[in-house]
Design an enzyme around this catalytic site. Structure first.
Site, PDB file in Angstrom:
ATOM      1  N   TYR A   1       1.393   0.578  15.787  1.00  0.00           N
ATOM      2  CA  TYR A   1       2.782   0.959  16.025  1.00  0.00           C
ATOM      3  C   TYR A   1       2.879   1.886  17.239  1.00  0.00           C
ATOM      4  CZ  TYR A   1       3.732  -0.742  11.297  1.00  0.00           C
ATOM      5  OH  TYR A   1       3.856  -1.522  10.170  1.00  0.00           O
TER       6      TYR A   1
ATOM      7  N   ASP B   1       0.818  -1.209   0.000  1.00  0.00           N
ATOM      8  CA  ASP B   1       0.000   0.000   0.000  1.00  0.00           C
ATOM      9  C   ASP B   1       0.853   1.261   0.000  1.00  0.00           C
ATOM     10  OD1 ASP B   1       0.746  -0.952   2.650  1.00  0.00           O
ATOM     11  OD2 ASP B   1      -0.354   0.764   3.426  1.00  0.00           O
TER      12      ASP B   1
ATOM     13  N   LYS C   1      -0.338  -6.209  14.088  1.00  0.00           N
ATOM     14  CA  LYS C   1       1.001  -6.056  13.539  1.00  0.00           C
ATOM     15  C   LYS C   1       1.707  -4.928  14.283  1.00  0.00           C
ATOM     16  CE  LYS C   1       3.215  -4.226   9.319  1.00  0.00           C
ATOM     17  NZ  LYS C   1       3.003  -3.902   7.891  1.00  0.00           N
TER      18      LYS C   1
END
Length: 264
Positions: free
Chosen positions: A143, A24, A173
């Site tokens: 994150y 992406d 993730k």
């Protein structure tokens, strides 16, 4: 978890482990190496063993003819490196749009600790609520990023992945903390499968050692973009990563198996 969600999770992974190749980055970075001819790259990584690929919705027509029956994830937010704040990810699609373009799952990026964190928390909450209605899995890319935040600190990463579970994601993730011992805390912070990001390419050996360390800590695989799609041989590096994730190979053995032992 409903049957539809589980069935679609099985399409983007294998036996509870995941090798996802996100591509992406065309929004974030532009048409960098590996993304101009994205058709060839998708064909290469899926022949190399990627369980699924990930793009923004507009690229879907270029994905389906080239993914060799791999799964497909549509990403739902973005920013650019030339914009005012690259941490400020804004919505680019909906669950319904992802379904219409043939997605098996959706993903969303959150920068936990950034100025835009509150909006991104609200976005993920809405996405998971909608996805639940349709039986669509959600990959939350959580994150630890923001002023004064160490992006590789295990405590911060553990908080980030737990946030993903708390808001209803199915896979999370995050960045790798740098060693298996500290990454155990990250994995233990959630009951969801945890996959690691690749980050900036650091060489084949470093990439595979990070994957091996994460798996030793209990991770469920990788969602690795630039280290794969910008590689001189995307098929080979995907094969090596897949060998570590799915076949429990060591880093050196996986590189040799993929014919990459001389590349570091």
């Amino acid at each position: 978890m409903n049957a539809g969600t589980q069935a679609r999770l099985d399409r983007i992974g294998r036996d509870g482990r995941y090798v996802v190749v996100p591509m992406d980055h065309g929004i974030t970075l532009g048409a960098v190496t590996g993304l101009k001819d994205i058709e060839s790259t998708i064909d290469a990584v899926t022949r190399g063993g990627a369980d699924s690929v990930l793009t923004q919705k507009g690229v879907a027509p270029r994905v389906h003819p080239n993914k060799n029956d791999a799964g497909y994830v549509v990403h739902l937010n973005a920013s650019t490196v030339i914009g005012p704040d690259s941490n400020d990810k804004r919505m680019t699609g909906t669950v319904e749009e992802a379904i219409r373009v043939g997605a098996d799952a959706v993903s969303l990026h959150l920068n936990v600790g950034s100025d835009s964190e509150p909006t991104q928390i609200e976005d993920l909450a809405r996405v998971t609520e909608t996805a639940e209605r349709y039986g669509i899995p959600v990959l939350a890319m959580t994150y630890a990023r923001g002023p004064g935040v160490d992006e590789h600190d295990a405590e911060s990463l553990g908080h980030a992945v737990r946030l993903g579970e708390e808001l209803g994601a199915h896979v999370v993730k995050t960045a790798y903390s740098g060693d298996a011992e500290s990454f155990e805390h990250v994995v233990e912070s959630t009951r969801l499968p945890v996959v690691i990001a690749g980050g900036s390419p650091a060489g084949d050996e470093a990439t595979l050692k990070a994957v091996r360390g994460a798996m030793d800590a209990g991770a469920a695989g990788v969602s690795m973009g630039r280290s794969v799609f910008q590689h001189d041989d995307p098929e080979a590096i995907t094969r090596a990563v897949s060998a570590v994730v799915h076949d429990d190979e060591g880093a050196t053995e996986a590189l040799e198996r993929a014919g990459l032992s001389a590349r570091v």
